[in-house]
Write an enzyme that holds these catalytic residues in place. Structure first.
Site, short mmCIF file in Angstrom:
data_model
loop_
_atom_site.label_atom_id
_atom_site.label_comp_id
_atom_site.label_asym_id
_atom_site.label_seq_id
_atom_site.Cartn_x
_atom_site.Cartn_y
_atom_site.Cartn_z
N ASP A 1 -1.66 3.95 0.62
CA ASP A 1 -1.12 2.88 1.45
C ASP A 1 -0.21 3.52 2.50
O ASP A 1 0.68 4.31 2.15
CB ASP A 1 -0.31 1.89 0.62
N ASP B 1 -6.11 -11.64 -2.66
CA ASP B 1 -4.70 -11.30 -2.86
C ASP B 1 -3.97 -12.57 -3.28
O ASP B 1 -4.04 -13.58 -2.58
CB ASP B 1 -4.09 -10.74 -1.58
#
Length: 240
Positions: A13, A132
């Site tokens: 990330d 998500d």
């Protein structure tokens, strides 16, 4: 239910050019530093990864992902690469695939009228829908907002239009090392699509639990950077 094959995918990330882990996806809550994304990609490749998972956090928050980042990590890792973070147009998805990704994850865009159908028709197995979840609803716009959709509803919608696979993440557990939300995984898996799980994974037993839940794989980030286990150890569990 044991998945026949199980893939462990290390996560990279990136925020401000650095590999990081965020608590709950919050931009100002960096919990771990992983250094240069290119170096981390090379490390994971050397440790035996079969695929890398790259999230452009700057792109997720701004809606403008970096193709240069995709190109650099693809070259460094020399592995199949699934990317996400701000891919909200068909053109952006196509550009990422051209830049070296073999899968592109979409989240916010999947809720747009007609977008999902067009993306599936054009990109087929190169498309992954990110489910998500925050507070029982699908999170969008870099997890800064919550939609009216439940994760099960989005998963069913994806199944109806031919999406190849889903990535399900509990936003509350992401970066927490508190264990995965296996119940959430079960809710999303009920739609019948292959599911990758992410968020909260902290131990090798967490990987085993997700495998027994029927996931086709798990995305692991904080546990690797924090030294909870090594990638070779995780890959050994995947091969059990």
């Amino acid at each position: 239910m044991l998945a026949r094959e199980f893939e462990v995918i290390p996560a990279i990330d990136v925020l401000g050019g650095r590999a990081v882990r965020l608590a709950g996806g919050k931009r100002d809550a960096v919990t771990l530093e992983g250094g240069e994304p290119v170096d981390l990609a090379g490390r994971f490749a050397d440790e035996g990864a079969g695929r890398l998972h790259l999230v452009d956090l700057d792109g997720a928050f701004s809606g403008v992902p970096s193709l240069e980042l995709v190109e650099r990590v693809a070259r460094a890792g020399r592995l199949p690469l699934q990317v996400g973070g701000g891919y909200r147009t068909l053109g952006a998805i196509a550009a990422a695939l051209d830049a070296g990704a073999d899968r592109v994850m979409i989240g916010t865009a999947a809720l747009g009228q007609g977008f999902l159908e067009s993306a599936v028709e054009r990109f087929g197995p190169g498309l992954v829908v990110a489910v998500d979840v925050r507070d029982g609803r699908v999170a969008v716009e870099g997890w800064t907002q919550v939609s009216e959709l439940s994760p099960g509803e989005l998963a069913s919608r994806c199944a109806a239009v031919g999406v190849s696979r889903l990535l399900v993440t509990s936003a509350a557990r992401d970066g927490s090392l508190a264990g995965p939300d296996v119940a959430l995984v079960g809710e999303v898996s009920a739609a019948g699509l292959p599911v990758l799980a992410a968020g909260g994974i902290a131990s090798l037993d967490d990987l085993r639990a997700l495998r027994w839940a029927g996931c086709e794989g798990a995305v692991v980030g904080s546990a690797l950077l924090a030294g909870r286990f090594t990638l070779p150890e995780a890959l050994a569990v995947a091969g059990e």
